[in-house]
Design a protein around this motif. Sequence first.
Motif: not given
Length: 778
Positions: A83-91, A130-138
């Motif tokens: 699952t993905i909580l959201g998208f934050s700006h500092t890591h 929820r999400f699937s790694h099949a849909s991820e692009v990096a």
Amino acid sequence: MNRFSTLATLCLGAAASLATAQPTPPPAAIAAVDPFIGTGGEGHAFPGATAPFGMIQLGPDTDIRPFKQSYKWAAGYRHEDNTILGFSHTHFSGAGHSDLGDILVAPAAGDAVSLEPGDPARPGSGYRSRFSHASEVATPGYYAVTLSDSGVRAELTAGTRIGVHRYAFPAGKAAHLIVDLRSSIYNYPGKILWSSIRVRADGTITGVRETRGWAPARKLFFAMRFSAPLAGHAFVNREEDVPYKGFQGPGRGDDNVAQLAGRALVARLDFGPLTGPLEARVAISGVDEAGALANLASEPGDFDSVRARTRAAWEKALGAIDITAPAPLRRTVYTALYHSLLAPSVYGDVDGRYRGPDDQVHQATGFTFHSTFSLWDTFRAEHPLLTLIQPAQRNSDFVNSLIASRRDSPFGILPVWQFHGRETWTMIGYHAVPMIADAYLKGVRGFDANAALDAMVASADYAPYGGLGDYMKLGYVPIDREPEAASKTVEYAYDDWTIARMARALGRTAIADRFDKRALYWRNSFDAKTGFLRARKADGSYREPFDPTAINYGSDYTEGNAWQYSWFAPQDQGGLIRTLGGDAATVKKLDAMFDFDNSKVDYSHAEDIAGLIGQYIHGNEPSHHVAYLYSYAGSPWRTQERLKQIVDSQYKPTPDGLSGNDDLGQMSAWLVFTTLGFYPVAPGSDEYVIGRPFLDRAVLNLPNGKRFTIRAEGLSDANRYIGQVFLNGTPLGRSFIRHAEIVAGGELRFVMQATPNVRWATAERDRPYSMTGYSAGK
């Protein structure tokens, strides 16, 4: 209407001009990078969107654990999560500690919108999806994923100081963004000291939050604008155990209040049904909201134009090395190069202002302020790599940032482990010192060298820090007065040697002489009887009982034991070899380390002890130079054997492909250097120790416009040994190469063979630098 369209056209034109002015590598360099390498296992890598050394690291947070469980989620993302909580700006990428995860944004679709994150085990219980790694692009500068529960396609990109989100919502459904100022990596009650959010007359959202985490009292301001007008919003304060302190609005917040403050703020931004994707441009600042707005304006354009500019920046940065190797190794090494170019990160606003370690705003003149200095890790290989492949301006920015931080520090010393301008006091040593000295001795200018030396000396003479007062009086750090005393003694001695080197280069002889003496203090904690570095008490006795395999945090050693730390005298390996009884005894002890049987040793209590080969621990930094020490003992073919063993077992092009946390690029920089064929065992010496190449061919496209080519003829799994080495066509009989020889351009050619060449580079004159030489009496 797209309000970014005109600016985007201008920015794309500028990016195109830059691209034609500078040679760029083949697109395959970017295609070879896999940001998911190291996102599982112990790598702690960050897979999101960022520019080289960017202030923004925009990416997915898969879980926020209580602080006692936060180690594995130090980057906010773990590949095994679903699952993905959201998208934050500092890591951080690859840190051994967690924090950041600022200004979380999560898209939501439809009429019913939850303001709570929900339980990952219960789909639909909050805005988490929820999400699937099949849909991820990096790829460098870009990340995308489909959120299964909402059906939203999320895309992220980033510039130097801005992040851009693009969300494609299901047709006909109302579009919303959740902005959660409560969410944070390294989460615990009371971390959020204060926050505020407001909507301005033009629809811009601005705010701030102050946190108390790994770094104390860290302030971060933000500004965000959207490609569609706000149809409505709600600002809510979820505080339950503290008095409400909102600026205005009924109760704890409500729909359409203009602004709100408190310690548990969450916002819902409503856009209604949209006919196309929604873009959100976000900038941050450590200074104030005006700084965030100025940063936002400094990088105009829509999602695609920002992505194009950042892609061009990554093409240029990755083009520093042109690699020819089998596809899996090529992917591993280019990803390592990518990871090496993420930090130290920009932390100054576009107008040059920054917030320093005194929590005050300062003005940088003539340089860009950078922060995120993991110096105990990165002085070893990360900074030497950047000194070699990054422009001098970037490296002088690093040094100027360190000098400025010392000037702004309440303690008057250089940073130890700093991020967002704040000191964490994490790890040991004063390793800004070798980083500065190595850069200066390799020709980096653009900073006040005498001011830098003064800062280095002030740090080394600051008696209250880490037992330095006793170190200066006794010649070692006593364990009954200071923890991790054995490690501190030898790391201080190395740092002192680099001060002496820089002082002598500047003609400041008195300082050089004083610190040359301190550079030999490593001997004061080395027990020749047992052959190990040991902690001593203030009365001069060694602490008992002694077990060289024992690892206990807060004890004699830092994240290691006597096996790893007994080799840390990079400035005087010849002296260490003599102490151990000569070449043969040294080789025997090195073999004993690598071949040690760990079946009866339990390190499950030690988070950072990973990647074991006997008592060699590649997943943590104190071991990183050790395989190269066979060359100092006249057996370079044994270095070649061990390097093959390490590379094959510790790196692979998979999510669990890093054996330990990357530590802001150090694990990766080790691999880049090692696969090229050499490594900076003693930064400050101007030498790289030759190991063996792993790449068929590599070309360093140097910042000065010259090219240095490395060829490995006959390289294969069978041909793992060096037969001959040629520098610019002339046989090279020594086991090191000088920095000046590389930056002059030319060719280093290895001829590989199946059997060891036991005669190459064995004589003392052909071995790498040692402060006191190799023979008795030197």
